[in-house]
Write a protein that holds these residues in place. Structure first.
Motif, mmCIF file in Angstrom:
data_model
loop_
_atom_site.group_PDB
_atom_site.id
_atom_site.type_symbol
_atom_site.label_atom_id
_atom_site.label_comp_id
_atom_site.label_asym_id
_atom_site.label_seq_id
_atom_site.Cartn_x
_atom_site.Cartn_y
_atom_site.Cartn_z
ATOM 1 N N ILE A 94 -11.027 57.484 -74.417
ATOM 2 C CA ILE A 94 -11.209 57.989 -73.060
ATOM 3 C C ILE A 94 -10.015 57.552 -72.220
ATOM 4 O O ILE A 94 -9.727 56.353 -72.143
ATOM 5 C CB ILE A 94 -12.506 57.447 -72.426
ATOM 6 C CG1 ILE A 94 -13.708 57.747 -73.325
ATOM 7 C CG2 ILE A 94 -12.710 58.021 -71.032
ATOM 8 C CD1 ILE A 94 -15.000 57.128 -72.825
ATOM 9 N N PRO A 95 -9.301 58.481 -71.565
ATOM 10 C CA PRO A 95 -8.168 58.079 -70.728
ATOM 11 C C PRO A 95 -8.630 57.176 -69.585
ATOM 12 O O PRO A 95 -9.692 57.419 -68.991
ATOM 13 C CB PRO A 95 -7.634 59.411 -70.188
ATOM 14 C CG PRO A 95 -8.159 60.454 -71.128
ATOM 15 C CD PRO A 95 -9.484 59.939 -71.608
ATOM 16 N N PRO A 96 -7.873 56.124 -69.247
ATOM 17 C CA PRO A 96 -8.266 55.261 -68.119
ATOM 18 C C PRO A 96 -8.473 56.024 -66.819
ATOM 19 O O PRO A 96 -9.294 55.631 -65.990
ATOM 20 C CB PRO A 96 -7.086 54.280 -68.020
ATOM 21 C CG PRO A 96 -6.500 54.234 -69.389
ATOM 22 C CD PRO A 96 -6.670 55.624 -69.927
ATOM 23 N N ASP A 97 -7.743 57.138 -66.644
ATOM 24 C CA ASP A 97 -7.889 57.918 -65.412
ATOM 25 C C ASP A 97 -9.293 58.496 -65.245
ATOM 26 O O ASP A 97 -9.679 58.869 -64.137
ATOM 27 C CB ASP A 97 -6.852 59.051 -65.366
ATOM 28 C CG ASP A 97 -5.492 58.568 -64.913
ATOM 29 O OD1 ASP A 97 -5.411 57.462 -64.332
ATOM 30 O OD2 ASP A 97 -4.496 59.276 -65.138
ATOM 31 N N GLN A 104 -9.742 73.286 -76.573
ATOM 32 C CA GLN A 104 -8.765 72.220 -76.724
ATOM 33 C C GLN A 104 -8.888 71.281 -75.528
ATOM 34 O O GLN A 104 -9.184 71.718 -74.411
ATOM 35 C CB GLN A 104 -7.339 72.788 -76.808
ATOM 36 C CG GLN A 104 -7.067 73.545 -78.098
ATOM 37 C CD GLN A 104 -5.712 74.218 -78.105
ATOM 38 O OE1 GLN A 104 -5.215 74.624 -77.054
ATOM 39 N NE2 GLN A 104 -5.120 74.365 -79.274
ATOM 40 N N MET A 105 -8.677 70.012 -75.767
ATOM 41 C CA MET A 105 -8.800 69.015 -74.713
ATOM 42 C C MET A 105 -7.531 68.993 -73.858
ATOM 43 O O MET A 105 -6.421 69.148 -74.374
ATOM 44 C CB MET A 105 -9.053 67.630 -75.308
ATOM 45 C CG MET A 105 -10.154 67.596 -76.367
ATOM 46 S SD MET A 105 -11.717 68.326 -75.823
ATOM 47 C CE MET A 105 -12.249 67.120 -74.604
ATOM 48 N N VAL A 106 -7.719 68.794 -72.565
ATOM 49 C CA VAL A 106 -6.587 68.693 -71.635
ATOM 50 C C VAL A 106 -6.719 67.335 -70.938
ATOM 51 O O VAL A 106 -7.103 67.250 -69.769
ATOM 52 C CB VAL A 106 -6.581 69.844 -70.618
ATOM 53 C CG1 VAL A 106 -5.291 69.824 -69.796
ATOM 54 C CG2 VAL A 106 -6.741 71.192 -71.313
ATOM 55 N N ASN A 107 -6.397 66.269 -71.668
ATOM 56 C CA ASN A 107 -6.625 64.929 -71.129
ATOM 57 C C ASN A 107 -5.758 64.623 -69.913
ATOM 58 O O ASN A 107 -6.122 63.779 -69.085
ATOM 59 C CB ASN A 107 -6.383 63.886 -72.220
ATOM 60 C CG ASN A 107 -7.467 63.914 -73.290
ATOM 61 O OD1 ASN A 107 -8.546 64.477 -73.079
ATOM 62 N ND2 ASN A 107 -7.186 63.331 -74.441
ATOM 63 N N GLU A 108 -4.616 65.312 -69.796
ATOM 64 C CA GLU A 108 -3.780 65.092 -68.626
ATOM 65 C C GLU A 108 -4.456 65.591 -67.353
ATOM 66 O O GLU A 108 -4.054 65.238 -66.228
ATOM 67 C CB GLU A 108 -2.418 65.766 -68.792
ATOM 68 C CG GLU A 108 -2.459 67.256 -69.078
ATOM 69 C CD GLU A 108 -2.488 67.594 -70.557
ATOM 70 O OE1 GLU A 108 -2.036 68.705 -70.910
ATOM 71 O OE2 GLU A 108 -2.949 66.741 -71.350
ATOM 72 N N GLY A 109 -5.508 66.404 -67.510
ATOM 73 C CA GLY A 109 -6.247 66.875 -66.340
ATOM 74 C C GLY A 109 -6.918 65.755 -65.574
ATOM 75 O O GLY A 109 -7.218 65.901 -64.379
ATOM 76 N N PHE A 110 -7.181 64.622 -66.230
ATOM 77 C CA PHE A 110 -7.819 63.490 -65.557
ATOM 78 C C PHE A 110 -6.896 62.828 -64.534
ATOM 79 O O PHE A 110 -7.352 62.003 -63.739
ATOM 80 C CB PHE A 110 -8.280 62.449 -66.585
ATOM 81 C CG PHE A 110 -9.487 62.886 -67.360
ATOM 82 C CD1 PHE A 110 -10.718 63.024 -66.749
ATOM 83 C CD2 PHE A 110 -9.396 63.161 -68.717
ATOM 84 C CE1 PHE A 110 -11.838 63.436 -67.458
ATOM 85 C CE2 PHE A 110 -10.508 63.569 -69.440
ATOM 86 C CZ PHE A 110 -11.733 63.709 -68.809
#
Length: 352
Positions: free
Chosen positions: A209-212, A319-325
């Protein structure tokens, strides 16, 4: 953004209240302080047993994952468990077992990490005044936190999947919430010795899980069903990285229900919301249709009105876009809710 007009308006009203009261902003600041003053983990690693059923022994029914008991739309139990895991990552090295060091309230207390909206009166159309006895924001946070701990403790048959333990007070009167203990993602377990939470080792199977997710407010803004859906898709993306990169990951009904315990409407609504918020993207695909000349692949959204077509179901791939967080969760979600609200109002007007 999924939901009818009334549901969208309720959610927007709640988020506006959180914004006006700076609840999310202050909770974000507390979580940021824990991260800055701690180990600054690059990812919060969650064992998949929380959201994914363990493989049962032959001829046995799979036990629903603990997350299925934490999907109350207004509950904060899942949110708090994830926040507690975040706090443990900031404080404990891999392999270290849970040892609580915080009180529920106070400058470094757990109530600083959660954002809650005040009670809304449907009769008056206003929020109850914070000056009313036992209705102030701090008391509301404390009560909801205690309720979350009770929910987390009451998971599974005979509490085998309990995600916390709350001991009784020394005098036997009531529970000692201050001394709660966090359990591992699969729950307490059936033995006398509880399965206390420990930070996963780098090589352990875990959902990153991204910290953001915590630092930018998503833990307070997403619904429990949206969190559970995102975690399920994130696990699939890490389990099948090549497939995720090439064509996206997906869930068929059987696996969605039996492994992740997600209902169809809840899953589809959550996917729509996560996509609107820029946290996942749907991968364009083709579908097989049966025509008079046999099976033919066509792009999604096309049809042949001159032939009798029978679509063979293919689930949406993501697809996951983790930078969206990295976006501010509160602002992003409120903007998308306004867009959805206007679209639903236009649709309702056209029907009239």
């Amino acid at each position: 953004m999924a939901g009818d007009l009334a549901a969208v308006e309720r959610r927007h009203r709640r988020l506006k209240r959180l914004k006006d009261s700076q609840e999310v902003e202050k909770a974000n600041a507390a979580l940021q302080l824990a991260w800055n003053s701690g180990l600054k983990p690059s990812a919060i690693r969650l064992r998949p047993e929380l959201v994914s059923s363990a493989r049962p022994v032959p001829a046995a029914e799979p036990a629903p994952p603990p997350v299925t008991r934490l999907l109350n739309p207004r509950g904060i139990a899942l949110r708090f468990y994830l926040i507690a895991v975040f706090e443990a990552h900031c404080r404990l090295a891999p392999g270290k077992r849970w040892a609580g060091t915080r009180r529920l309230q106070g400058l470094q207390g757990w109530t600083n990490f959660v954002a809650v909206d005040a009670a809304f009166s449907s009769e008056t159309g206003t929020y109850l005044r914070e000056t009313k006895q036992e209705r102030d924001a701090e008391t509301s946070r404390l009560r909801q936190l205690q309720g979350a701990l009770r929910t987390l403790e009451d998971v599974g048959v005979k509490r085998v999947q309990a995600l916390v333990e709350v001991p009784k007070k020394a005098n036997g009167r009531g529970r000692d919430y201050e001394d709660f203990r966090l359990m591992g993602e699969s729950g307490r377990g059936p033995l006398h010795t509880p399965n206390l939470y420990s930070v996963p080792w780098p090589g352990d199977d875990a959902i990153a899980i991204p910290p953001d997710f915590f630092l930018r407010g998503w833990a307070h803004v997403l619904s429990p069903a949206e969190m559970a859906t995102w975690l399920a898709l994130q696990e699939l993306s890490q389990t099948y990285p090549a497939r995720h990169e090439e064509s996206g990951v997906y869930l068929y009904a059987k696996r969605r229900k039996e492994q992740f315990g997600l209902l169809r409407d809840s899953y589809e609504d959550s996917c729509n919301t996560l996509e609107a918020l820029g946290l996942i993207r749907e991968v364009p695909q083709t579908r097989v249709v049966v025509t008079d000349k046999g099976p033919v692949e066509v792009s999604v959204g096309t049809s042949d009105s001159t032939s009798k077509l029978s679509f063979l179901y293919k689930p949406c791939r993501y697809q996951m876009v983790n930078e969206g967080f990295a976006a501010d969760a509160l602002d992003k979600t409120m903007k998308e809710l306004i867009i959805r609200k206007h679209a639903l109002e236009r649709r309702q007007k056209n029907r009239e």
